[in-house]
Design a protein around this motif. Structure first.
Motif, PDB file in Angstrom:
ATOM      1  N   LEU A 173       0.522  -9.569   8.744  1.00  0.00           N
ATOM      2  CA  LEU A 173      -0.124  -8.260   8.561  1.00  0.00           C
ATOM      3  C   LEU A 173      -1.542  -8.251   9.118  1.00  0.00           C
ATOM      4  O   LEU A 173      -2.267  -9.246   9.028  1.00  0.00           O
ATOM      5  CB  LEU A 173      -0.179  -7.899   7.078  1.00  0.00           C
ATOM      6  CG  LEU A 173       1.110  -7.398   6.457  1.00  0.00           C
ATOM      7  CD1 LEU A 173       0.963  -7.325   4.930  1.00  0.00           C
ATOM      8  CD2 LEU A 173       1.510  -6.030   7.004  1.00  0.00           C
ATOM      9  N   GLU A 181       5.600  -1.213  12.071  1.00  0.00           N
ATOM     10  CA  GLU A 181       5.980  -1.454  10.684  1.00  0.00           C
ATOM     11  C   GLU A 181       7.385  -2.049  10.658  1.00  0.00           C
ATOM     12  O   GLU A 181       8.230  -1.699  11.491  1.00  0.00           O
ATOM     13  CB  GLU A 181       5.940  -0.150   9.880  1.00  0.00           C
ATOM     14  CG  GLU A 181       4.541   0.454   9.853  1.00  0.00           C
ATOM     15  CD  GLU A 181       4.362   1.562   8.831  1.00  0.00           C
ATOM     16  OE1 GLU A 181       5.214   1.709   7.936  1.00  0.00           O
ATOM     17  OE2 GLU A 181       3.345   2.279   8.942  1.00  0.00           O
ATOM     18  N   HIS A 223       1.445  -3.534  10.771  1.00  0.00           N
ATOM     19  CA  HIS A 223       0.648  -2.615   9.934  1.00  0.00           C
ATOM     20  C   HIS A 223       1.290  -2.368   8.569  1.00  0.00           C
ATOM     21  O   HIS A 223       0.583  -2.028   7.615  1.00  0.00           O
ATOM     22  CB  HIS A 223       0.469  -1.281  10.666  1.00  0.00           C
ATOM     23  CG  HIS A 223      -0.493  -1.362  11.814  1.00  0.00           C
ATOM     24  ND1 HIS A 223      -0.269  -2.157  12.912  1.00  0.00           N
ATOM     25  CD2 HIS A 223      -1.697  -0.767  12.017  1.00  0.00           C
ATOM     26  CE1 HIS A 223      -1.295  -2.031  13.748  1.00  0.00           C
ATOM     27  NE2 HIS A 223      -2.172  -1.204  13.227  1.00  0.00           N
ATOM     28  N   SER A 275       1.054   1.173  16.413  1.00  0.00           N
ATOM     29  CA  SER A 275       1.184   0.245  15.288  1.00  0.00           C
ATOM     30  C   SER A 275       2.667   0.019  14.974  1.00  0.00           C
ATOM     31  O   SER A 275       3.529   0.837  15.312  1.00  0.00           O
ATOM     32  CB  SER A 275       0.425   0.771  14.071  1.00  0.00           C
ATOM     33  OG  SER A 275       0.898   2.040  13.723  1.00  0.00           O
ATOM     34  N   GLY A 297      -3.380  -4.093   6.137  1.00  0.00           N
ATOM     35  CA  GLY A 297      -1.951  -3.795   6.205  1.00  0.00           C
ATOM     36  C   GLY A 297      -1.327  -3.842   4.803  1.00  0.00           C
ATOM     37  O   GLY A 297      -1.831  -4.532   3.918  1.00  0.00           O
TER      38      GLY A 297
END
Ligand SMILES: C[S@@+](CC[C@H](N)C(=O)[O-])C[C@H]1O[C@@H](n2cnc3c(N)ncnc32)[C@H](O)[C@@H]1O
Length: 209
Positions: A138, A36, A105, A34, A142
């Motif tokens: 997202l 970010e 995420h 994932s 998320g």
């Protein structure tokens, strides 16, 4: 001191406006973990701490100021962080033009420039268009995390995300309630006794067709 550090393993190139292309984070990191994003990383305290603590998550930090970009890239390179990339870019261009749909995420926006003068307010990052872009990039579920020490920007952040039908507020804390974070500016602002505002919003599930 940093002159000898090769930052190429921890940096990615900006995609210019002239190119109609978006990042493939799977190719950037060489895995499906994932992803970010942190927009406006400053000296990178949060980003580096998170990348070290959560090696199974990939982090991309975006910073406009060349000095900070380089500083964070050198720190990440010295630590050999494989799950972190730093990008020198304008956060608005980055999210709007270079991030794909439904692939992020978590989105972290801590102490973005408040642009306090009335004639500059339109330069603030958190505006209705930004919430729309956040909803687009997202994944379902998320989370966007926001913090500011600026009361008027705090109102704007809440107004923008509360008004966006794709988000629900899952956390809100002001002043002493706000848990301590780990960004450089938060440390500085707390030491100055400023009131910190923190919000979190979850992206609601998309309606299936
Ligand atoms: C007040 S500092 C906060 C830094 C960090 N988030 C923290 O909490 O320590 C704001 C940061 O956003 C960066 N910044 C400002 N405008 C930007 C933009 N348009 N795109 C990317 N970064 C930007 C600034 O250079 C600065 O590093």
């Amino acid at each position: 001191m940093g002159a000898n550090v090769d930052i190429s393993p921890v940096t990615i190139e900006q995609i210019p406006l002239t190119q109609d292309r978006r990042y493939e984070f799977r190719d950037v990191f060489g895995n499906d973990n994932s992803v970010e994003l942190e927009l406006g990383i400053g000296k990178g305290r949060f980003l580096i701490q998170q990348a070290q603590a959560r090696p199974d998550v990939n982090f991309v930090g975006v910073e406009w100021a060349g000095r900070y970009y380089r500083l964070v890239a050198e720190r990440a390179a010295r630590r050999g962080l494989e799950n972190l990339r730093v990008l020198r870019d304008d956060a608005a261009h980055f999210i709007r033009d270079t991030v794909g749909n439904d692939c992020i995420h978590g989105l972290h926006v801590y102490f973005p420039d408040p642009w306090p003068k009335a004639r500059h307010i339109k330069r603030r990052l958190v505006q209705p268009w930004f919430a729309r872009e956040a909803a687009r990039v997202l994944i379902d579920g998320g989370v966007v995390k926001l913090a500011t020490d600026h009361p008027d920007y705090a109102l704007q952040m809440e107004e923008v995300f509360n008004s966006d039908a794709d988000f629900e507020q899952i956390f809100r804390a002001i002043g002493d309630e706000a848990p301590e974070g780990v960004t450089n500016w938060e440390v500085k602002f707390r030491a100055e006794g400023r009131t910190i505002h923190k919000f979190e919003y979850r992206r609601k599930p998309r309606q299936s067709a």
